[in-house]
Design a protein around this motif. Structure first.
Motif, short mmCIF file in Angstrom:
data_model
loop_
_atom_site.label_atom_id
_atom_site.label_comp_id
_atom_site.label_asym_id
_atom_site.label_seq_id
_atom_site.Cartn_x
_atom_site.Cartn_y
_atom_site.Cartn_z
N GLY A 131 0.85 -1.18 0.00
CA GLY A 131 0.00 0.00 0.00
C GLY A 131 0.89 1.23 0.00
N GLY A 132 1.72 1.35 -1.03
CA GLY A 132 2.60 2.50 -1.15
C GLY A 132 4.03 2.27 -0.73
N ALA A 133 4.29 1.23 0.06
CA ALA A 133 5.66 0.95 0.49
C ALA A 133 6.50 0.61 -0.75
CB ALA A 133 5.68 -0.21 1.48
N GLN A 134 7.74 1.08 -0.76
CA GLN A 134 8.63 0.89 -1.91
C GLN A 134 9.79 -0.02 -1.53
OE1 GLN A 134 8.02 2.35 -5.03
NE2 GLN A 134 6.06 2.78 -4.03
N THR A 135 10.27 -0.82 -2.49
CA THR A 135 11.42 -1.66 -2.22
C THR A 135 12.63 -0.78 -1.91
OG1 THR A 135 11.98 -1.83 -4.55
CG2 THR A 135 10.63 -3.59 -3.63
N ALA A 136 13.52 -1.31 -1.06
CA ALA A 136 14.69 -0.56 -0.61
C ALA A 136 15.83 -1.53 -0.34
CB ALA A 136 14.36 0.22 0.66
N LYS A 137 17.02 -0.99 -0.10
CA LYS A 137 18.17 -1.82 0.29
C LYS A 137 17.93 -2.38 1.69
CE LYS A 137 21.67 0.62 -2.37
NZ LYS A 137 22.91 1.41 -2.31
N ASP A 138 18.40 -3.60 1.90
CA ASP A 138 18.28 -4.20 3.22
C ASP A 138 19.45 -3.81 4.11
OD1 ASP A 138 20.45 -5.79 2.49
OD2 ASP A 138 19.32 -7.66 2.43
N ARG A 139 19.53 -4.37 5.30
CA ARG A 139 20.55 -4.00 6.27
C ARG A 139 21.96 -4.36 5.82
NH1 ARG A 139 17.85 -8.42 7.62
NH2 ARG A 139 18.91 -10.27 8.44
N PHE A 140 22.09 -5.21 4.78
CA PHE A 140 23.39 -5.57 4.24
C PHE A 140 23.73 -4.78 2.98
CE2 PHE A 140 21.71 -9.41 6.35
CZ PHE A 140 22.60 -9.45 7.41
#
Length: 170
Positions: A131-140
């Motif tokens: 619902g609007g959240a976008q993919t992003a880099k993870d903690r690594f």
């Protein structure tokens, strides 16, 4: 394993059709390869064949130049590619771990790995939508392996029997 220079490399064992098999091929930096079936070493051989930046990496068929050929007839489940040659112990451990039925004794009812999607990795398939959240880099630092929430975003899974419990840990 198919090496145009050395020919096809096959196990000398025969296997009953209709049964799942766990296959591994490892190739080290010295071009030494090992074929494993069900966690056991079958054959070792030399090969210089690897996926390269200019070739195609395919599963279930091969390429003869620009022509698809030698199609596989059957089922394939869970393909993993590593950037190093696994040891014999690594292969044995993975075979053991991956041949333990995931639903045997588990209370895990949803697992959202956020690996580029919002799919549920459990056998229940409680897939979610964004619902609007976008993919992003993870903690690594790996891209598209997490989600960024900007304060008004969500990941929503439909209500299901598995997600309803008097006791919950998230």
């Amino acid at each position: 394993y198919d090496d145009p220079a050395a020919g096809r490399k096959l196990s000398s064992d025969s296997f009953a059709p209709g049964a799942w098999r766990h296959l591994f091929v490892t190739i080290d930096s010295a071009n030494q390869a090992i074929l494993y079936v069900d966690g056991r070493q079958q054959i070792s051989f030399s090969t210089s064949v690897r996926p390269t930046a200019i070739s195609r990496f395919s599963i279930g068929q091969e390429w003869d130049g620009d022509t698809a050929s030698d199609f596989f007839a059957g089922q394939i489940d869970e393909v993993q590619v590593y950037n190093y040659a696994l040891s014999n112990a690594d292969v044995t451990n993975l075979y053991t771990a991956q041949n333990t039925f995931p639903g045997a004794v588990t209370d895990l009812v949803a697992e959202y790995k956020f690996a580029g999607n919002t799919d549920d990795a459990t056998q229940f398939g409680n897939h979610a939508t964004t619902g609007g959240a976008q993919t992003a880099k993870d903690r690594f630092g790996y891209g598209s392996n997490a989600y960024h929430f900007a304060g008004a975003d969500s990941v929503l899974a439909a209500n299901s029997v598995q997600l309803n419990s008097d006791y919950t840990t998230i």
